[in-house]
Motif scaffolding. Structure first.
Motif, PDB file in Angstrom:
ATOM      1  N   PHE A  23       0.835  -1.210   0.000  1.00  0.00           N
ATOM      2  CA  PHE A  23       0.000   0.000   0.000  1.00  0.00           C
ATOM      3  C   PHE A  23       0.868   1.257   0.000  1.00  0.00           C
ATOM      4  CE2 PHE A  23      -3.564  -2.700   1.371  1.00  0.00           C
ATOM      5  CZ  PHE A  23      -4.578  -2.148   0.611  1.00  0.00           C
ATOM      6  N   PHE A  24       1.929   1.267   0.798  1.00  0.00           N
ATOM      7  CA  PHE A  24       2.823   2.427   0.863  1.00  0.00           C
ATOM      8  C   PHE A  24       3.413   2.720  -0.508  1.00  0.00           C
ATOM      9  CE2 PHE A  24       7.037   4.311   1.805  1.00  0.00           C
ATOM     10  CZ  PHE A  24       6.652   5.398   2.574  1.00  0.00           C
ATOM     11  N   TYR A  25       3.977   1.697  -1.133  1.00  0.00           N
ATOM     12  CA  TYR A  25       4.542   1.872  -2.470  1.00  0.00           C
ATOM     13  C   TYR A  25       3.462   2.122  -3.514  1.00  0.00           C
ATOM     14  CZ  TYR A  25       9.315   0.272  -1.221  1.00  0.00           C
ATOM     15  OH  TYR A  25      10.588   0.156  -0.716  1.00  0.00           O
ATOM     16  N   GLY A  26       2.342   1.403  -3.394  1.00  0.00           N
ATOM     17  CA  GLY A  26       1.280   1.544  -4.384  1.00  0.00           C
ATOM     18  C   GLY A  26       0.716   2.945  -4.452  1.00  0.00           C
ATOM     19  N   GLY A  27       0.622   3.620  -3.313  1.00  0.00           N
ATOM     20  CA  GLY A  27       0.128   4.990  -3.313  1.00  0.00           C
ATOM     21  C   GLY A  27       1.102   5.984  -3.893  1.00  0.00           C
ATOM     22  N   LEU A  28       2.380   5.621  -3.897  1.00  0.00           N
ATOM     23  CA  LEU A  28       3.403   6.562  -4.365  1.00  0.00           C
ATOM     24  C   LEU A  28       3.567   6.579  -5.876  1.00  0.00           C
ATOM     25  CD1 LEU A  28       6.182   5.905  -1.673  1.00  0.00           C
ATOM     26  CD2 LEU A  28       4.884   8.027  -1.969  1.00  0.00           C
ATOM     27  N   VAL A  29       3.139   5.518  -6.572  1.00  0.00           N
ATOM     28  CA  VAL A  29       3.322   5.469  -8.020  1.00  0.00           C
ATOM     29  C   VAL A  29       2.116   6.088  -8.724  1.00  0.00           C
ATOM     30  CG1 VAL A  29       4.801   3.430  -7.910  1.00  0.00           C
ATOM     31  CG2 VAL A  29       2.328   3.134  -8.151  1.00  0.00           C
ATOM     32  N   VAL A  62      11.043   7.289 -18.082  1.00  0.00           N
ATOM     33  CA  VAL A  62      10.800   8.279 -19.127  1.00  0.00           C
ATOM     34  C   VAL A  62      10.357   9.586 -18.472  1.00  0.00           C
ATOM     35  CG1 VAL A  62       9.400   8.875 -21.138  1.00  0.00           C
ATOM     36  CG2 VAL A  62      10.193   6.510 -20.805  1.00  0.00           C
ATOM     37  N   GLY A  63      11.009  10.684 -18.807  1.00  0.00           N
ATOM     38  CA  GLY A  63      10.637  11.977 -18.259  1.00  0.00           C
ATOM     39  C   GLY A  63      11.096  12.208 -16.833  1.00  0.00           C
ATOM     40  N   PHE A  64      12.084  11.452 -16.388  1.00  0.00           N
ATOM     41  CA  PHE A  64      12.562  11.587 -15.008  1.00  0.00           C
ATOM     42  C   PHE A  64      13.094  12.991 -14.739  1.00  0.00           C
ATOM     43  CE2 PHE A  64      16.345  11.440 -12.192  1.00  0.00           C
ATOM     44  CZ  PHE A  64      15.712  11.121 -11.005  1.00  0.00           C
ATOM     45  N   SER A  65      12.513  13.642 -13.754  1.00  0.00           N
ATOM     46  CA  SER A  65      12.975  14.948 -13.292  1.00  0.00           C
ATOM     47  C   SER A  65      12.254  15.244 -11.982  1.00  0.00           C
ATOM     48  CB  SER A  65      12.678  16.057 -14.316  1.00  0.00           C
ATOM     49  OG  SER A  65      11.280  16.198 -14.510  1.00  0.00           O
ATOM     50  N   LYS A  66      12.751  16.194 -11.249  1.00  0.00           N
ATOM     51  CA  LYS A  66      12.139  16.531  -9.974  1.00  0.00           C
ATOM     52  C   LYS A  66      10.736  17.074 -10.194  1.00  0.00           C
ATOM     53  CE  LYS A  66      13.136  18.769  -5.552  1.00  0.00           C
ATOM     54  NZ  LYS A  66      14.134  19.543  -4.770  1.00  0.00           N
ATOM     55  N   GLY A  67       9.755  16.479  -9.524  1.00  0.00           N
ATOM     56  CA  GLY A  67       8.369  16.913  -9.637  1.00  0.00           C
ATOM     57  C   GLY A  67       7.595  16.264 -10.761  1.00  0.00           C
ATOM     58  N   ALA A  68       8.260  15.445 -11.597  1.00  0.00           N
ATOM     59  CA  ALA A  68       7.581  14.851 -12.745  1.00  0.00           C
ATOM     60  C   ALA A  68       6.674  13.694 -12.348  1.00  0.00           C
ATOM     61  CB  ALA A  68       8.598  14.381 -13.776  1.00  0.00           C
ATOM     62  N   HIS A  69       7.022  12.980 -11.278  1.00  0.00           N
ATOM     63  CA  HIS A  69       6.255  11.821 -10.855  1.00  0.00           C
ATOM     64  C   HIS A  69       5.730  12.069  -9.437  1.00  0.00           C
ATOM     65  CE1 HIS A  69       9.059  10.296 -13.938  1.00  0.00           C
ATOM     66  NE2 HIS A  69       8.057   9.503 -14.274  1.00  0.00           N
ATOM     67  N   VAL A  70       4.434  12.222  -9.318  1.00  0.00           N
ATOM     68  CA  VAL A  70       3.845  12.538  -8.012  1.00  0.00           C
ATOM     69  C   VAL A  70       2.985  11.364  -7.551  1.00  0.00           C
ATOM     70  CG1 VAL A  70       3.868  15.010  -8.429  1.00  0.00           C
ATOM     71  CG2 VAL A  70       1.866  13.673  -9.113  1.00  0.00           C
ATOM     72  N   PRO A  71       2.854  11.161  -6.239  1.00  0.00           N
ATOM     73  CA  PRO A  71       2.031  10.065  -5.723  1.00  0.00           C
ATOM     74  C   PRO A  71       0.582  10.201  -6.184  1.00  0.00           C
ATOM     75  CG  PRO A  71       3.420  10.983  -3.990  1.00  0.00           C
ATOM     76  CD  PRO A  71       3.527  11.911  -5.153  1.00  0.00           C
ATOM     77  N   HIS A  72      -0.008   9.079  -6.616  1.00  0.00           N
ATOM     78  CA  HIS A  72      -1.382   9.160  -7.111  1.00  0.00           C
ATOM     79  C   HIS A  72      -2.394   9.021  -5.992  1.00  0.00           C
ATOM     80  CE1 HIS A  72      -2.084   4.836  -6.600  1.00  0.00           C
ATOM     81  NE2 HIS A  72      -3.340   5.050  -6.928  1.00  0.00           N
ATOM     82  N   ASN A  73      -1.983   8.479  -4.808  1.00  0.00           N
ATOM     83  CA  ASN A  73      -2.959   8.202  -3.759  1.00  0.00           C
ATOM     84  C   ASN A  73      -2.323   8.346  -2.377  1.00  0.00           C
ATOM     85  OD1 ASN A  73      -4.968   7.137  -2.073  1.00  0.00           O
ATOM     86  ND2 ASN A  73      -5.642   5.672  -3.624  1.00  0.00           N
ATOM     87  N   PRO A  74      -2.182   9.568  -1.876  1.00  0.00           N
ATOM     88  CA  PRO A  74      -1.606   9.756  -0.536  1.00  0.00           C
ATOM     89  C   PRO A  74      -2.318   8.993   0.574  1.00  0.00           C
ATOM     90  CG  PRO A  74      -1.578  11.826  -1.728  1.00  0.00           C
ATOM     91  CD  PRO A  74      -2.364  10.858  -2.572  1.00  0.00           C
ATOM     92  N   PRO A  75      -3.655   8.811   0.544  1.00  0.00           N
ATOM     93  CA  PRO A  75      -4.265   7.979   1.587  1.00  0.00           C
ATOM     94  C   PRO A  75      -3.719   6.553   1.616  1.00  0.00           C
ATOM     95  CG  PRO A  75      -5.946   9.330   0.566  1.00  0.00           C
ATOM     96  CD  PRO A  75      -4.695   9.522  -0.240  1.00  0.00           C
ATOM     97  N   PHE A  76      -3.421   5.967   0.447  1.00  0.00           N
ATOM     98  CA  PHE A  76      -2.770   4.660   0.400  1.00  0.00           C
ATOM     99  C   PHE A  76      -1.417   4.714   1.106  1.00  0.00           C
ATOM    100  CE2 PHE A  76      -4.391   1.675  -3.189  1.00  0.00           C
ATOM    101  CZ  PHE A  76      -5.657   1.693  -2.632  1.00  0.00           C
TER     102      PHE A  76
END
Length: 420
Positions: free
Chosen positions: A25-31, A203-217
């Motif tokens: 869940f911790f990892y799943g919410g972060l992707v 792909v597209g790796f940079s700061k701020g490019a990949h944000v967690p999709h589900n913080p409650p997870f």
């Protein structure tokens, strides 16, 4: 047989096993939303594969019982399939299988931790091949170095791995790693760094490019991890006694302090304290206190938590400075946090730390243990990962990564949007 200690150990094992779904869940919410099944499946895949390997021969590798210093990689052939452990000796504190179960959960979690470094871009089949080989070549031997020790009647070591028994023979004190700062967190963190280098950047790796999709997870996962960590740390005493109680209290104190420290650093750095930061800070504190939970006073545990939370909050940005894509900050939290907790003992460990003994011996053996495991894990992981990448391919195609790999790899979507 002490039924109270047996119950304590079995409950602790169940708590630690819960940590792996918590990690999912911790990892799943972060992707991102289209990769959450892939991310969570790597944790569940580790539960299946490592659970079977542990019963078949993993325990026999990790816990050979030959007298004296066990070889760096050895096996107790009588323990293959756990056949020799089915009966409980009359003078045993608990059934041998209770300890087998407890240590199995450590092996499962350690492997699952690595997966966070390669989120959004790894093939499930390749991950499973890697997990099996890595467990056999890296985790099982390192667990033997750290956790396999037997005591004589006078309390001195009678046999064990070189990190405990061997260093004590050489320096007069062995390395302190009560619940897995080296064998679990430094080991997994170093492996995560190596595997991130092998697979390369998203792909597209940079700061701020990949944000967690589900913080409650993320918060749910962190809560489950913290809950299970009481079994991880207190359970490592293998008895319901005062040492277990100290480990339990320190498992409250250190992550609580780390959570606060992370939020303060995040506020200073980014202007806002976040829920993901709170969860990450708690995990950083849990990582740091793991090797130290039975060797610190609660006040020094709070100090350790403050240090770990603040340093790890800064360390997660190292991937942007040095250009490696550790997707979910396994290096910044587990490798850095594990190093902090392990080395901190060299100064503050009750009785043997620098402030108590006036000597640097404990710090020296802590450093030897920490950096030896780091080097061993990093080198072998890089070789294993590189071989898998060249032979079967470890990384998904760029187009699958961009679209989200849940459908391509598992044929499923985490979220269904139905228009009525």
């Amino acid at each position: 047989m002490d039924q109270g200690n047996t119950a304590f150990l079995l409950i602790a094992a169940a708590l630690v096993l819960l940590m792996t779904p918590g990690l999912a869940f911790f990892y799943g919410g972060l992707v991102k939303a289209k990769s959450v099944i892939s991310m969570m499946m790597m944790s569940f895949g580790a539960m299946g594969l490592i659970g079977v390997l542990w019963v078949l021969f993993g325990y026999a590798i990790a816990f050979p019982s030959a007298e004296g210093l066990s070889a760096p990689w050895s096996i107790d052939w009588s323990a293959i399939g756990l056949q020799s452990l089915l009966e409980t000796p009359e003078d045993a504190a608990f059934p041998p299988l209770a300890f087998v179960a407890f240590q199995a959960t450590f092996a499962i979690l350690t492997v699952a931790l690595i997966s966070g470094a390669i989120a959004d871009r790894a093939k499930f089949g390749a991950w499973m091949i890697f997990a099996g080989i890595w467990a056999v070549v890296v985790y099982f031997p390192v667990a033997s170095w750290v956790f396999n020790f037997g005591l004589a009647d006078d309390g001195s070591f009678a046999y064990g791995g070189w990190i405990t028994y061997g260093l004590q023979q050489a320096f007069g004190v062995g390395a302190i790693d009560f619940a897995g700062g080296t064998a679990v967190h430094i080991n997994a963190g170093a492996a995560a760094l190596a595997l991130a280098l092998v697979l390369g950047k998203r792909v597209g790796f940079s700061k701020g490019a990949h944000v967690p999709h589900n913080p409650p997870f993320v918060l749910l996962g962190a809560g489950l991890l913290w809950f299970g960590w009481f079994g991880f740390n207190a359970g490592s005493e293998l008895a319901a006694d005062g040492t277990a109680a100290l480990a339990f209290v320190n498992t409250i104190a250190a992550p609580a302090a780390a959570l606060l420290a992370w939020l303060v650093v995040e506020k200073i750095k980014d202007g806002k304290p976040t829920s993901v930061g709170a969860a990450s800070g708690a995990v950083a504190g849990l990582v740091a206190i793991t090797p130290a939970c039975a060797s610190l006073t609660p006040v020094w545990a709070i100090v350790l938590g403050l240090v770990a939370g603040a340093v790890c909050a800064v360390a997660i940005d190292l991937k942007f400075k040095f250009g490696f894509d550790d997707s979910l900050d396994v290096v910044g939290i587990h490798l850095v946090g594990g190093l902090i907790g392990t080395l901190y003992l060299g100064v503050f460990a009750n009785g043997t730390g620098l402030i108590y003994s006036g000597e640097l011996t404990q710090l020296a053996v802590q450093a030897i243990a920490a950096f030896s495991v780091l080097a061993y894990s990093f080198i072998l992981t890089f070789v294993i990962g590189f071989a898998i990448q060249k032979i079967v391919g470890f990384r998904v195609r760029n187009e699958d990564e961009i679209a989200g790999i849940d459908t391509a790899v598992h044929g499923e979507d985490a979220y269904k949007l139905e228009l009525v």
